[in-house]
Design an enzyme around this catalytic site. Structure first.
Site, PDB file in Angstrom:
ATOM      1  N   GLU A  66      49.344  23.324  52.913  1.00 10.24           N
ATOM      2  CA  GLU A  66      48.821  23.007  51.590  1.00 10.24           C
ATOM      3  C   GLU A  66      49.178  21.577  51.183  1.00 10.24           C
ATOM      4  OE1 GLU A  66      49.026  24.678  46.983  1.00 10.24           O
ATOM      5  OE2 GLU A  66      50.606  25.191  48.404  1.00 10.24           O
ATOM      6  N   ASP A 103      44.299  24.316  47.046  1.00 11.10           N
ATOM      7  CA  ASP A 103      44.718  24.510  45.662  1.00 11.10           C
ATOM      8  C   ASP A 103      43.933  23.532  44.797  1.00 11.10           C
ATOM      9  OD1 ASP A 103      46.081  24.347  43.153  1.00 11.10           O
ATOM     10  OD2 ASP A 103      47.852  25.256  44.087  1.00 11.10           O
ATOM     11  N   GLU A 135      47.621  30.520  40.358  1.00  9.22           N
ATOM     12  CA  GLU A 135      48.947  29.922  40.486  1.00  9.22           C
ATOM     13  C   GLU A 135      49.119  28.910  39.353  1.00  9.22           C
ATOM     14  OE1 GLU A 135      51.890  28.279  43.992  1.00  9.22           O
ATOM     15  OE2 GLU A 135      49.967  27.280  43.718  1.00  9.22           O
TER      16      GLU A 135
END
Length: 253
Positions: free
Chosen positions: A138, A173, A235
């Site tokens: 990520e 993300d 998140e």
């Protein structure tokens, strides 16, 4: 759309088993977490079985928290520790039936860091093959994680190509990518073949997705149109009790 509660941020005041139960009661379809290792895997597995929830993924350990480390796998000379952290995360994932392990790179830069990361990722992919777990990497933004090794999707794409293992995927993300690169719609469409998990939060405050500069209604419709059928990971930081922040779920679902 289906949604996963990231229990690193949501219901963080509860034990991990109780947070799983709270996510189920709130209408989430799955859960994910950061570092569950202080909770016995049997307790997490029992809570997942009780609620019918799936744990999508977890992270490798950050390292020495007194030194504010944020992963070990791109740190030259720390390969033994990095592989121990990978093995621990893989074992825990296997015990609870989690689908993915995010291998955290850490604070590093340069060719030696890249070589260490690639080598450790190959170890992770080999370890994951026998337990049907996906390995995720990520990119993190430079504001929240200054000095982190992996910062852009282009860099992640190059590393995935170099490692050349089919079970290594990108954790996309939206919060981090928007801060570093923008152009979310085109990046999601272009990178979809490499994506293993998608997370979201408002930008720039990392709050619930019904605020900030990103129109998540549009982003979620795009993701759906591209054939994505897995839960999207919430998140975000609720900045208080989680329950009152969940109004976005019905609107965006």
């Amino acid at each position: 759309m289906r949604f996963s509660a990231n229990l690193g941020f949501l219901w963080s005041e509860l034990s991990l088993p109780d947070a799983i139960r709270a996510a189920r009661a709130a209408g989430f379809d799955a859960v994910e977490c950061h570092w569950p290792f202080d909770t016995p895997a049997a307790e997490v597995k029992a809570a997942l079985a009780e609620t019918g929830m799936t744990m999508l993924g977890l992270n490798t350990r950050r390292g020495d928290l007194t030194k504010k480390e944020n992963g070990l796998s791109a740190l030259p000379g720390r390969e033994a520790e990095a592989r121990a952290a990978i093995d621990e995360a893989m074992g825990y994932a296997a015990d609870i039936g989690a689908g993915a392990v995010h291998v955290m790179a850490g604070f590093a830069t340069g060719p030696a860091a890249r070589a260490a990361f690639v080598t450790n990722l190959r170890h992770a992919c080999a370890r994951a093959r026998g337990i049907d777990v996906t390995v995720l990497i990520e990119p993190l933004n430079r504001y929240d994680a200054p000095g982190y090794f992996l910062t852009t999707t282009a860099q992640a794409q190059e590393i995935i190509a170099e490692v050349a293992e089919p079970n290594l995927r990108l954790m996309f993300d939206c919060y981090h990518v928007q801060l570093m690169e923008g152009d979310l719609s085109h990046r999601i469409a272009a990178l979809m073949p490499l994506i293993g998990h998608i997370q979201f939060a408002s930008v720039p405050d990392r709050g619930p997705p019904d605020g900030g500069e990103v129109a998540y209604g549009h982003i979620f419709r795009l993701i759906d149109s591209l054939g994505w059928d897995q839960p999207l990971g919430a998140e975000y930081k609720p900045m208080g009790p989680t329950g009152p922040t969940l109004g976005w779920m019905q609107e965006l679902r």
